[in-house]
Design a protein around this motif. Sequence first.
Motif, PDB file in Angstrom:
ATOM      1  N   VAL A  33       1.044  -1.313  -0.051  1.00  0.00           N
ATOM      2  CA  VAL A  33       0.163   0.151   0.035  1.00  0.00           C
ATOM      3  C   VAL A  33       0.995   1.280   0.143  1.00  0.00           C
ATOM      4  O   VAL A  33       1.788   1.331   0.930  1.00  0.00           O
ATOM      5  CB  VAL A  33      -1.213  -0.157   1.365  1.00  0.00           C
ATOM      6  CG1 VAL A  33      -1.671   1.408   1.294  1.00  0.00           C
ATOM      7  CG2 VAL A  33      -1.747  -1.225   1.255  1.00  0.00           C
ATOM      8  N   PRO A  34       0.728   2.259  -0.902  1.00  0.00           N
ATOM      9  CA  PRO A  34       1.512   3.519  -1.009  1.00  0.00           C
ATOM     10  C   PRO A  34       1.170   4.102   0.268  1.00  0.00           C
ATOM     11  O   PRO A  34      -0.042   4.314   0.706  1.00  0.00           O
ATOM     12  CB  PRO A  34       0.986   4.069  -2.124  1.00  0.00           C
ATOM     13  CG  PRO A  34       0.188   3.098  -2.998  1.00  0.00           C
ATOM     14  CD  PRO A  34      -0.186   1.976  -2.173  1.00  0.00           C
ATOM     15  N   GLU A  35       2.050   4.885   0.969  1.00  0.00           N
ATOM     16  CA  GLU A  35       1.928   5.557   2.082  1.00  0.00           C
ATOM     17  C   GLU A  35       1.194   6.748   1.826  1.00  0.00           C
ATOM     18  O   GLU A  35       1.500   7.689   0.827  1.00  0.00           O
ATOM     19  CB  GLU A  35       3.587   6.063   2.500  1.00  0.00           C
ATOM     20  CG  GLU A  35       3.274   6.737   3.952  1.00  0.00           C
ATOM     21  CD  GLU A  35       4.439   6.945   4.863  1.00  0.00           C
ATOM     22  OE1 GLU A  35       4.572   7.568   5.766  1.00  0.00           O
ATOM     23  OE2 GLU A  35       5.359   6.773   4.218  1.00  0.00           O
ATOM     24  N   GLY A  36       0.025   7.079   2.542  1.00  0.00           N
ATOM     25  CA  GLY A  36      -0.998   8.161   2.405  1.00  0.00           C
ATOM     26  C   GLY A  36      -0.614   9.222   3.564  1.00  0.00           C
ATOM     27  O   GLY A  36       0.368   8.929   4.248  1.00  0.00           O
ATOM     28  N   ARG A  37      -1.330  10.230   3.684  1.00  0.00           N
ATOM     29  CA  ARG A  37      -1.147  11.432   4.473  1.00  0.00           C
ATOM     30  C   ARG A  37      -1.819  10.676   5.925  1.00  0.00           C
ATOM     31  O   ARG A  37      -2.617  10.030   5.888  1.00  0.00           O
ATOM     32  CB  ARG A  37      -1.934  12.402   4.024  1.00  0.00           C
ATOM     33  CG  ARG A  37      -3.401  12.519   4.018  1.00  0.00           C
ATOM     34  CD  ARG A  37      -3.836  13.844   3.547  1.00  0.00           C
ATOM     35  NE  ARG A  37      -5.471  13.749   3.277  1.00  0.00           N
ATOM     36  CZ  ARG A  37      -6.322  14.033   4.187  1.00  0.00           C
ATOM     37  NH1 ARG A  37      -5.739  14.704   5.460  1.00  0.00           N
ATOM     38  NH2 ARG A  37      -7.489  14.097   4.212  1.00  0.00           N
ATOM     39  N   ARG A  38      -1.155  11.205   6.996  1.00  0.00           N
ATOM     40  CA  ARG A  38      -1.345  10.950   8.177  1.00  0.00           C
ATOM     41  C   ARG A  38      -2.797  11.684   8.745  1.00  0.00           C
ATOM     42  O   ARG A  38      -2.854  13.070   8.257  1.00  0.00           O
ATOM     43  CB  ARG A  38      -0.339  11.144   9.158  1.00  0.00           C
ATOM     44  CG  ARG A  38       0.825  10.178   9.098  1.00  0.00           C
ATOM     45  CD  ARG A  38       0.550   8.812   9.513  1.00  0.00           C
ATOM     46  NE  ARG A  38       1.719   8.022   9.339  1.00  0.00           N
ATOM     47  CZ  ARG A  38       1.818   6.876   9.757  1.00  0.00           C
ATOM     48  NH1 ARG A  38       0.858   6.289  10.495  1.00  0.00           N
ATOM     49  NH2 ARG A  38       2.743   6.033   9.382  1.00  0.00           N
ATOM     50  N   MET A  39      -3.797  11.170   9.310  1.00  0.00           N
ATOM     51  CA  MET A  39      -4.860  11.788   9.504  1.00  0.00           C
ATOM     52  C   MET A  39      -5.332  11.332  11.106  1.00  0.00           C
ATOM     53  O   MET A  39      -4.879  10.307  11.602  1.00  0.00           O
ATOM     54  CB  MET A  39      -6.201  11.390   8.897  1.00  0.00           C
ATOM     55  CG  MET A  39      -6.124  11.892   7.450  1.00  0.00           C
ATOM     56  SD  MET A  39      -7.509  11.452   6.532  1.00  0.00           S
ATOM     57  CE  MET A  39      -7.228   9.640   6.211  1.00  0.00           C
ATOM     58  N   ASP A  40      -5.865  12.207  12.009  1.00  0.00           N
ATOM     59  CA  ASP A  40      -6.177  12.002  13.186  1.00  0.00           C
ATOM     60  C   ASP A  40      -7.746  11.471  13.047  1.00  0.00           C
ATOM     61  O   ASP A  40      -8.094  11.304  12.014  1.00  0.00           O
ATOM     62  CB  ASP A  40      -6.376  13.196  14.236  1.00  0.00           C
ATOM     63  CG  ASP A  40      -7.417  14.275  13.848  1.00  0.00           C
ATOM     64  OD1 ASP A  40      -8.212  13.964  12.852  1.00  0.00           O
ATOM     65  OD2 ASP A  40      -7.170  15.442  13.821  1.00  0.00           O
ATOM     66  N   ARG A  41      -8.212  10.969  14.259  1.00  0.00           N
ATOM     67  CA  ARG A  41      -9.582  10.147  14.145  1.00  0.00           C
ATOM     68  C   ARG A  41     -10.478  11.161  13.317  1.00  0.00           C
ATOM     69  O   ARG A  41     -11.329  10.596  12.374  1.00  0.00           O
ATOM     70  CB  ARG A  41      -9.857   9.546  15.812  1.00  0.00           C
ATOM     71  CG  ARG A  41     -11.287   8.868  15.580  1.00  0.00           C
ATOM     72  CD  ARG A  41     -11.536   8.323  16.658  1.00  0.00           C
ATOM     73  NE  ARG A  41     -12.852   7.495  16.751  1.00  0.00           N
ATOM     74  CZ  ARG A  41     -14.080   7.652  16.325  1.00  0.00           C
ATOM     75  NH1 ARG A  41     -14.445   9.146  16.138  1.00  0.00           N
ATOM     76  NH2 ARG A  41     -14.803   6.963  16.527  1.00  0.00           N
ATOM     77  N   ASP A  42     -10.702  12.181  13.895  1.00  0.00           N
ATOM     78  CA  ASP A  42     -11.749  13.042  13.344  1.00  0.00           C
ATOM     79  C   ASP A  42     -11.664  13.515  11.888  1.00  0.00           C
ATOM     80  O   ASP A  42     -12.641  13.008  11.019  1.00  0.00           O
ATOM     81  CB  ASP A  42     -12.035  14.349  13.928  1.00  0.00           C
ATOM     82  CG  ASP A  42     -12.392  14.214  15.298  1.00  0.00           C
ATOM     83  OD1 ASP A  42     -13.023  13.345  15.597  1.00  0.00           O
ATOM     84  OD2 ASP A  42     -12.141  15.399  16.180  1.00  0.00           O
ATOM     85  N   GLU A  43     -10.476  13.501  11.398  1.00  0.00           N
ATOM     86  CA  GLU A  43     -10.042  13.650   9.865  1.00  0.00           C
ATOM     87  C   GLU A  43     -10.559  12.372   9.059  1.00  0.00           C
ATOM     88  O   GLU A  43     -11.069  12.415   8.174  1.00  0.00           O
ATOM     89  CB  GLU A  43      -8.820  14.104   9.808  1.00  0.00           C
ATOM     90  CG  GLU A  43      -8.446  15.573  10.219  1.00  0.00           C
ATOM     91  CD  GLU A  43      -7.029  15.865   9.896  1.00  0.00           C
ATOM     92  OE1 GLU A  43      -6.640  16.763   9.350  1.00  0.00           O
ATOM     93  OE2 GLU A  43      -6.230  14.902  10.171  1.00  0.00           O
ATOM     94  N   ALA A  44     -10.093  11.165   9.887  1.00  0.00           N
ATOM     95  CA  ALA A  44     -10.386  10.127   9.169  1.00  0.00           C
ATOM     96  C   ALA A  44     -11.834   9.540   8.998  1.00  0.00           C
ATOM     97  O   ALA A  44     -12.210   9.278   8.031  1.00  0.00           O
ATOM     98  CB  ALA A  44      -9.732   8.759   9.989  1.00  0.00           C
ATOM     99  N   VAL A  45     -12.587  10.070   9.979  1.00  0.00           N
ATOM    100  CA  VAL A  45     -14.147   9.741  10.123  1.00  0.00           C
ATOM    101  C   VAL A  45     -14.696  10.589   8.798  1.00  0.00           C
ATOM    102  O   VAL A  45     -15.645  10.171   8.124  1.00  0.00           O
ATOM    103  CB  VAL A  45     -14.606   9.962  11.367  1.00  0.00           C
ATOM    104  CG1 VAL A  45     -16.317  10.024  11.093  1.00  0.00           C
ATOM    105  CG2 VAL A  45     -14.370   9.123  12.463  1.00  0.00           C
ATOM    106  N   VAL A  46     -14.427  12.030   8.837  1.00  0.00           N
ATOM    107  CA  VAL A  46     -14.889  12.589   7.685  1.00  0.00           C
ATOM    108  C   VAL A  46     -14.431  12.067   6.259  1.00  0.00           C
ATOM    109  O   VAL A  46     -15.297  12.028   5.525  1.00  0.00           O
ATOM    110  CB  VAL A  46     -14.409  14.140   7.851  1.00  0.00           C
ATOM    111  CG1 VAL A  46     -14.675  14.900   6.440  1.00  0.00           C
ATOM    112  CG2 VAL A  46     -14.781  14.735   9.029  1.00  0.00           C
ATOM    113  N   GLU A  47     -13.070  11.677   6.292  1.00  0.00           N
ATOM    114  CA  GLU A  47     -12.755  11.013   4.791  1.00  0.00           C
ATOM    115  C   GLU A  47     -13.662   9.714   4.567  1.00  0.00           C
ATOM    116  O   GLU A  47     -14.031   9.648   3.440  1.00  0.00           O
ATOM    117  CB  GLU A  47     -11.533  10.653   4.970  1.00  0.00           C
ATOM    118  CG  GLU A  47     -10.886  10.425   3.639  1.00  0.00           C
ATOM    119  CD  GLU A  47     -10.773  11.280   2.416  1.00  0.00           C
ATOM    120  OE1 GLU A  47     -10.903  10.750   1.360  1.00  0.00           O
ATOM    121  OE2 GLU A  47     -11.149  12.390   2.686  1.00  0.00           O
ATOM    122  N   LEU A  48     -13.745   8.999   5.743  1.00  0.00           N
ATOM    123  CA  LEU A  48     -14.596   7.664   5.400  1.00  0.00           C
ATOM    124  C   LEU A  48     -16.060   8.085   4.859  1.00  0.00           C
ATOM    125  O   LEU A  48     -16.609   7.490   4.199  1.00  0.00           O
ATOM    126  CB  LEU A  48     -14.863   7.046   6.745  1.00  0.00           C
ATOM    127  CG  LEU A  48     -15.433   5.569   6.651  1.00  0.00           C
ATOM    128  CD1 LEU A  48     -14.561   4.574   7.517  1.00  0.00           C
ATOM    129  CD2 LEU A  48     -16.817   5.858   6.999  1.00  0.00           C
TER     130      LEU A  48
END
Length: 211
Positions: A33-48
């Motif tokens: 898997v190519p390395e992506g940008r790091r996200m905190d939990r709240d950012e990850a939920v928004v992206e999901l």
Amino acid sequence: MAWLLSHCELRAVIGSGGPSGKQQTYALLDGRVPEGRRMDRDEAVVELVRRYLQSHGPATVKDLSWWSGLTMRDLRSALGVLGSEVREASVDGLTLWSLREAPPGRTADGVHLLQTYDELVVGYTESRFLGDPAQERARAAWGDRTYPSGLMLVDGRVGGHWRRTVEGKSLRVEAHLYEPRRRGLPAKVETAAEELGTFFGRPISLDVRAA
């Protein structure tokens, strides 16, 4: 061993590798898997939420909660962050969310034999059959354990249920159709069954019934 493999997957050390014969292999995630940008939990939920609506919208918050396992509160908060990126509409008493700039969908022409865990089935809950003319029939069949668990799409709509059974060296396909006499439908079902047989490398016997 199963616990150790699960732990390593959850820690993002390993992931699924290519099959080796009939055995599933694992591989280091850094190499897969190519390395992506790091996200905190709240950012990850928004992206999901953004990605779910891009591929599944329009859908309800309850649909997304069922699919993701996240709380309704977290998901509503993420929708608030997305702001003008999303829009809502009320249909048959349900509030449906979608992306404003979502790509146009494609019509699923022909007959498609979907497995029990196909994304069309597990990706939704309360809006699973919304807008389908056969939704009452489909809902009744969904709760009737005597019906096959496989879902059949006919030109993009729920058209029945199906199952496959291995019989010796052949494969038996049992199709329960809502409209078995619909013009051209038997031929489409036969084509779908033959494609399934080609995939498994087995001759097919087809049994079509009225649901």
